[in-house]
Design a protein around this motif. Structure first.
Motif, PDB file in Angstrom:
ATOM      1  N   ASN A 151       7.493   3.460  -4.090  1.00 34.73           N
ATOM      2  CA  ASN A 151       6.428   3.430  -3.077  1.00 34.73           C
ATOM      3  C   ASN A 151       5.575   2.160  -3.134  1.00 34.73           C
ATOM      4  OD1 ASN A 151       7.171   6.027  -2.152  1.00 34.73           O
ATOM      5  ND2 ASN A 151       5.920   6.980  -3.753  1.00 34.73           N
ATOM      6  N   ASN A 152       6.050   1.155  -3.864  1.00 36.25           N
ATOM      7  CA  ASN A 152       5.349  -0.129  -3.928  1.00 36.25           C
ATOM      8  C   ASN A 152       6.117  -1.196  -3.163  1.00 36.25           C
ATOM      9  OD1 ASN A 152       4.391   0.549  -7.278  1.00 36.25           O
ATOM     10  ND2 ASN A 152       3.014   0.392  -5.567  1.00 36.25           N
ATOM     11  N   ILE A 153       5.385  -2.169  -2.655  1.00 35.50           N
ATOM     12  CA  ILE A 153       6.028  -3.410  -2.234  1.00 35.50           C
ATOM     13  C   ILE A 153       6.374  -4.159  -3.513  1.00 35.50           C
ATOM     14  CG2 ILE A 153       5.564  -5.673  -1.186  1.00 35.50           C
ATOM     15  CD1 ILE A 153       3.930  -4.153   0.927  1.00 35.50           C
ATOM     16  N   VAL A 154       7.599  -4.660  -3.602  1.00 35.93           N
ATOM     17  CA  VAL A 154       8.064  -5.327  -4.815  1.00 35.93           C
ATOM     18  C   VAL A 154       8.345  -6.794  -4.510  1.00 35.93           C
ATOM     19  CG1 VAL A 154       9.823  -5.383  -6.615  1.00 35.93           C
ATOM     20  CG2 VAL A 154       9.047  -3.190  -5.703  1.00 35.93           C
ATOM     21  N   LEU A 155       7.752  -7.667  -5.300  1.00 31.84           N
ATOM     22  CA  LEU A 155       7.985  -9.102  -5.180  1.00 31.84           C
ATOM     23  C   LEU A 155       8.839  -9.540  -6.367  1.00 31.84           C
ATOM     24  CD1 LEU A 155       4.345 -10.198  -4.258  1.00 31.84           C
ATOM     25  CD2 LEU A 155       6.250  -9.839  -2.686  1.00 31.84           C
ATOM     26  N   LEU A 156      10.068  -9.934  -6.094  1.00 29.83           N
ATOM     27  CA  LEU A 156      10.982 -10.362  -7.142  1.00 29.83           C
ATOM     28  C   LEU A 156      10.859 -11.873  -7.313  1.00 29.83           C
ATOM     29  CD1 LEU A 156      14.113  -8.239  -6.160  1.00 29.83           C
ATOM     30  CD2 LEU A 156      12.361  -7.685  -7.847  1.00 29.83           C
ATOM     31  N   LEU A 157      10.222 -12.274  -8.397  1.00 32.39           N
ATOM     32  CA  LEU A 157      10.038 -13.697  -8.698  1.00 32.39           C
ATOM     33  C   LEU A 157      11.246 -14.168  -9.494  1.00 32.39           C
ATOM     34  CD1 LEU A 157       8.415 -16.323  -8.845  1.00 32.39           C
ATOM     35  CD2 LEU A 157       7.163 -15.354 -10.784  1.00 32.39           C
ATOM     36  N   ILE A 158      12.065 -15.011  -8.873  1.00 35.76           N
ATOM     37  CA  ILE A 158      13.318 -15.458  -9.478  1.00 35.76           C
ATOM     38  C   ILE A 158      13.205 -16.936  -9.817  1.00 35.76           C
ATOM     39  CG2 ILE A 158      15.806 -15.652  -9.147  1.00 35.76           C
ATOM     40  CD1 ILE A 158      15.307 -13.424  -6.887  1.00 35.76           C
ATOM     41  N   SER A 159      13.499 -17.265 -11.063  1.00 38.74           N
ATOM     42  CA  SER A 159      13.361 -18.654 -11.503  1.00 38.74           C
ATOM     43  C   SER A 159      14.202 -18.874 -12.739  1.00 38.74           C
ATOM     44  CB  SER A 159      11.896 -18.969 -11.814  1.00 38.74           C
ATOM     45  OG  SER A 159      11.514 -18.369 -13.040  1.00 38.74           O
ATOM     46  N   LYS A 160      14.174 -20.079 -13.247  1.00 40.51           N
ATOM     47  CA  LYS A 160      14.765 -20.365 -14.549  1.00 40.51           C
ATOM     48  C   LYS A 160      13.926 -19.666 -15.620  1.00 40.51           C
ATOM     49  CE  LYS A 160      16.543 -24.944 -13.284  1.00 40.51           C
ATOM     50  NZ  LYS A 160      16.472 -26.399 -13.574  1.00 40.51           N
ATOM     51  N   PRO A 161      14.472 -19.526 -16.817  1.00 37.35           N
ATOM     52  CA  PRO A 161      13.676 -18.882 -17.886  1.00 37.35           C
ATOM     53  C   PRO A 161      12.382 -19.621 -18.200  1.00 37.35           C
ATOM     54  CG  PRO A 161      15.992 -18.932 -18.485  1.00 37.35           C
ATOM     55  CD  PRO A 161      15.865 -19.759 -17.241  1.00 37.35           C
ATOM     56  N   GLN A 162      12.307 -20.896 -17.826  1.00 48.82           N
ATOM     57  CA  GLN A 162      11.073 -21.649 -18.041  1.00 48.82           C
ATOM     58  C   GLN A 162      10.016 -21.325 -16.996  1.00 48.82           C
ATOM     59  OE1 GLN A 162      14.120 -22.989 -17.871  1.00 48.82           O
ATOM     60  NE2 GLN A 162      14.497 -23.703 -19.945  1.00 48.82           N
ATOM     61  N   LEU A 163      10.407 -20.522 -15.974  1.00 53.49           N
ATOM     62  CA  LEU A 163       9.529 -20.122 -14.872  1.00 53.49           C
ATOM     63  C   LEU A 163       9.012 -21.345 -14.144  1.00 53.49           C
ATOM     64  CD1 LEU A 163       8.357 -17.722 -13.383  1.00 53.49           C
ATOM     65  CD2 LEU A 163       6.469 -17.673 -14.975  1.00 53.49           C
ATOM     66  N   LEU A 164       7.710 -21.509 -14.013  1.00 52.49           N
ATOM     67  CA  LEU A 164       7.095 -22.641 -13.337  1.00 52.49           C
ATOM     68  C   LEU A 164       6.360 -23.474 -14.375  1.00 52.49           C
ATOM     69  CD1 LEU A 164       5.454 -20.394 -10.622  1.00 52.49           C
ATOM     70  CD2 LEU A 164       7.602 -21.578 -10.345  1.00 52.49           C
ATOM     71  N   ASN A 165       5.830 -24.618 -13.933  1.00 49.43           N
ATOM     72  CA  ASN A 165       4.988 -25.342 -14.876  1.00 49.43           C
ATOM     73  C   ASN A 165       3.683 -24.562 -15.052  1.00 49.43           C
ATOM     74  OD1 ASN A 165       2.821 -26.318 -13.051  1.00 49.43           O
ATOM     75  ND2 ASN A 165       4.450 -27.517 -12.119  1.00 49.43           N
ATOM     76  N   PRO A 166       2.969 -24.785 -16.144  1.00 51.59           N
ATOM     77  CA  PRO A 166       1.783 -23.967 -16.445  1.00 51.59           C
ATOM     78  C   PRO A 166       0.754 -23.924 -15.329  1.00 51.59           C
ATOM     79  CG  PRO A 166       2.382 -25.278 -18.354  1.00 51.59           C
ATOM     80  CD  PRO A 166       3.270 -25.729 -17.234  1.00 51.59           C
ATOM     81  N   VAL A 167       0.558 -25.047 -14.624  1.00 49.91           N
ATOM     82  CA  VAL A 167      -0.450 -25.077 -13.562  1.00 49.91           C
ATOM     83  C   VAL A 167      -0.058 -24.134 -12.428  1.00 49.91           C
ATOM     84  CG1 VAL A 167      -1.681 -26.545 -11.917  1.00 49.91           C
ATOM     85  CG2 VAL A 167      -1.006 -27.467 -14.137  1.00 49.91           C
TER      86      VAL A 167
END
Length: 669
Positions: free
Chosen positions: A314-330
């Motif tokens: 029952n939630n809207i789900v946002l699937l954040l897909i990236s490399k294991p490093q994700l994004l830069n810290p900023v």
């Protein structure tokens, strides 16, 4: 025939009750023991690198009525009886009776763990007794051999057998991890594979029994027995078991690979079909997406609590897909601020969930990628896949092909029924945060539909003070340059104009290519008199949001030639400082935003509007009038008293020099 009867006896003991054991992590722990134990033998190179891990985490269990360690100890007691004592098959049956409630992968790993404990204890004493008094005393009491060279052949055969047992166990685990509960598999291949797993489980247990017996035998052999033919016979027995298990391993590998290929093909087709269907909730698609036997495939990163896909119902789900490093810290901090810190999130917090799905750059995970994932997944405020290495090939292929993932971060939005509403909501969240809820493509178009270029758009909520100024409708001047002389001159002139009545807040934002020089300028803000300096991270947020705005516009099919906001954003992002700086001046939600280049343009414009900045009559890209009079102007204009009352609150612009005129009162007798 006899083997068939034995297998049937084992099947009668198999009565799984839903309890689960993290067999893969347990096997890695067993492999670690074996690797370290064999480090003093020439056969140490027999061990696969996959077992040489030092970062074994807690071994998870679910539904076990007694501690796993207690079960392992019980198995060890059964195995430790003399090899010739009683019927071998009866003892094997006793072991399987003890672990009847576990799955097949858990059974073989528990048996291997029981032997690993004994094997590790033996080699630990052998490695320590020369330099450790306590180990030496224990070794003497246990009558451990001081010279292992005569046992070299036997130990090598033992090491080889252990390695093959672990290889077989790995294929059993690989089969048991297949999502058979969600995807159909042909009966023929399934029946053949399962029968081979039953046979493999029997021979692993029988081999452990033999290994246990021979390790125990090391402590009971007399000196003359060490140099007798009994050592050769023992090595031959272990080699025979290794040969049999090696054949089983080859057959099982072929079968499991065939099952894996068929499952992956069927799973991919099922994902394609589910995406086209209507559903009552998101559980079917998410369960298939995380369709391993991992009963709690997700975790709440902030609390470390393991959760299942039912948590997302029952939630809207946002699937954040990236490399294991994700994004830069900023970028992580900006995303965190936009999804957690905004007051609107208090109301929406239970309406949507973000799930991070890290994918490696290649088909296999590197140690650096695993390390990065482990660190970040313990630090993020969202949900994450607990063991992304277990994601099926079909799911990864689906993400790359159907969602067009190209190693750059994307955020796919699914509504509460599991339908994809946006293939990349990342930019709109960076721009508007929770205001972008429910993060669909239609919402993105709606947000841009009536959006003009305003200070409210440019600054958003990157800084509470800026948000307050925008809300209060204050005049705001953003300026950028890396030229310290220009910055100092600009601030000096602004200070003079403020003394003369200019009401405007000035903010230094550096430039798009935020480097060390800009960071140093911000750090020295007090020395160079920056009127209202932003923190370095807020400046980075500012440019990241502008880049997201441009990408969002381009994704919606806009072009700079047809969209004024996109044209201005592009001009600002592509602004070249050169020797001169630039400014953008505006007020709150007003659409009168002016972009100026160079000191002369800025100062002349501000002087004209010193009393009350009115942009409605000014061009957005201000250019000096070609007839502008340089120097002082002596032109005067007499206003009758009745007209003077009407103009007393405004500013009169000189028709000659195009600058605000000073006011004087002339009295006539």
């Amino acid at each position: 025939m006899q083997n068939d009867i034995l297998i049937k006896k084992l099947l009668l003991t198999h009565d799984p009750d839903g309890r689960r054991l993290d067999s893969e992590t347990m096997l890695l722990a067993v492999g670690n023991i074996m690797f370290h134990a064999s480090s003093i033998i020439v056969a140490s190179n027999l061990y696969s690198a996959s077992f040489q891990k030092n970062d074994i985490t807690e071994i998870e269990t679910l539904g076990c009525s007694e501690p796993v360690g207690f079960v392992i100890t019980k198995i060890g007691k059964i195995l430790c009886k003399c090899y010739g004592e009683g019927d071998i098959n009866s003892r094997i049956t006793s072991v399987f009776d003890l672990i009847g409630e576990y799955s097949w992968d858990a059974k073989v790993v528990l048996v291997l763990a029981a032997f690993a404990v004994r094997y590790g204890e033996f080699w630990q004493l052998m490695q320590l007794y020369r330099g450790n008094t306590l180990a030496a005393l224990i070794s003497s009491i246990k009558l451990l051999p001081c010279n292992l060279k005569p046992l070299k052949l036997q130990i090598k055969a033992l090491s080889l057998l252990v390695k093959i047992m672990m290889d077989v166990a790995m294929y059993i685990i690989k089969f048991e991890n297949l999502p058979l509960q969600h995807v159909e598999l042909g009966n023929d291949v399934l029946i053949v594979t399962k029968s081979q797993i039953y046979e493999a489980a029997y021979w692993i247990t029988r081999s452990c029994l033999a290994c246990f017996s021979q390790v125990t035998d090391f402590t009971t052999k007399k000196h003359e027995q060490v140099y007798s033919d009994s050592t050769i016979i023992a090595a031959w027995e272990l080699s025979s078991l290794a040969y049999r298990l090696s054949n089983i391993c080859s057959n099982l590998r072929r079968q499991v690979d065939q099952c894996h290929q068929e499952i992956e093909k069927n799973l991919y087709e099922k994902l394609l079909n589910l995406a086209r269907e209507e559903h009552i909730d998101n559980q079917k698609i998410l369960t298939l997406f995380f369709s391993s036997k991992n009963y709690l495939p997700l975790k709440d990163c902030s609390t470390e609590v393991k959760v299942g896909v039912s948590e997302l119902k029952n939630n809207i789900v946002l699937l954040l897909i990236s490399k294991p490093q994700l994004l830069n810290p900023v970028e992580i901090f900006l995303l965190f601020q936009q999804t957690r810190d905004h007051p609107l999130n208090e109301r929406l917090r239970e309406s949507y969930k973000i799930v991070w799905i890290p994918l490696p750059s290649s088909d296999t995970w590197t140690e650096a990628e695993e390390s990065s994932f482990n660190f970040l997944s313990d630090s993020l405020p969202w949900h994450a896949v607990r063991k992304p290495m277990l994601l099926t090939t079909a799911v990864v292929k689906y993400i790359r092909e159907q969602w067009n993932y190209k190693d750059e971060p994307i955020m796919v939005a699914l509504d509460s029924k599991g339908k994809i509403t946006n293939y990349n909501a990342l930019d709109m969240i960076k721009i508007w945060g929770a205001k972008a809820y429910p993060f669909s493509s239609s919402k993105e178009k709606e947000l841009w539909q009536d959006q003009n270029l305003t200070m409210q758009l440019l600054l958003g909520d990157i800084n509470p003070l800026l948000a307050y100024w925008v809300e209060q409708g204050k005049n705001i001047c953003l300026y950028g340059s890396e030229n310290l002389v220009w910055i100092q001159q600009f601030n000096d002139k602004i200070t003079e104009l403020k003394r003369a009545g200019l009401q405007m807040e000035t903010i230094y934002v550096g430039n798009r290519q935020i480097g060390e020089h800009v960071k140093q300028i911000i750090a020295r803000s007090g020395e160079i008199n920056l009127s209202d300096p932003l923190s370095f991270s807020s400046v980075q947020f500012f440019w990241l949001r502008l880049e997201s705005m441009r990408r969002s516009k381009l994704r919606l099919g806009k072009t700079p030639s047809s969209d004024y906001v996109l044209a201005e954003l592009s001009a600002l992002l592509d602004m070249d400082d050169g020797e001169e700086g630039w400014t953008v001046i505006g007020r709150g939600g007003s659409t009168d935003v002016i972009r100026l280049q160079g000191m002369q343009q800025v100062m002349e414009f501000l002087r004209e509007n010193i009393v009350n900045l009115r942009f409605s009559c000014a061009p957005r890209n201000f250019q000096l009038d070609p007839d502008f009079v340089v120097g002082s102007c002596t032109h005067s204009y007499f206003v009758p008293s009745r007209e003077n009352e009407r103009l007393s609150q405004g500013t009169v612009i000189c028709q000659e020099c195009k600058r605000p005129m000073k006011k004087f009162v002339v009295y006539q007798p």
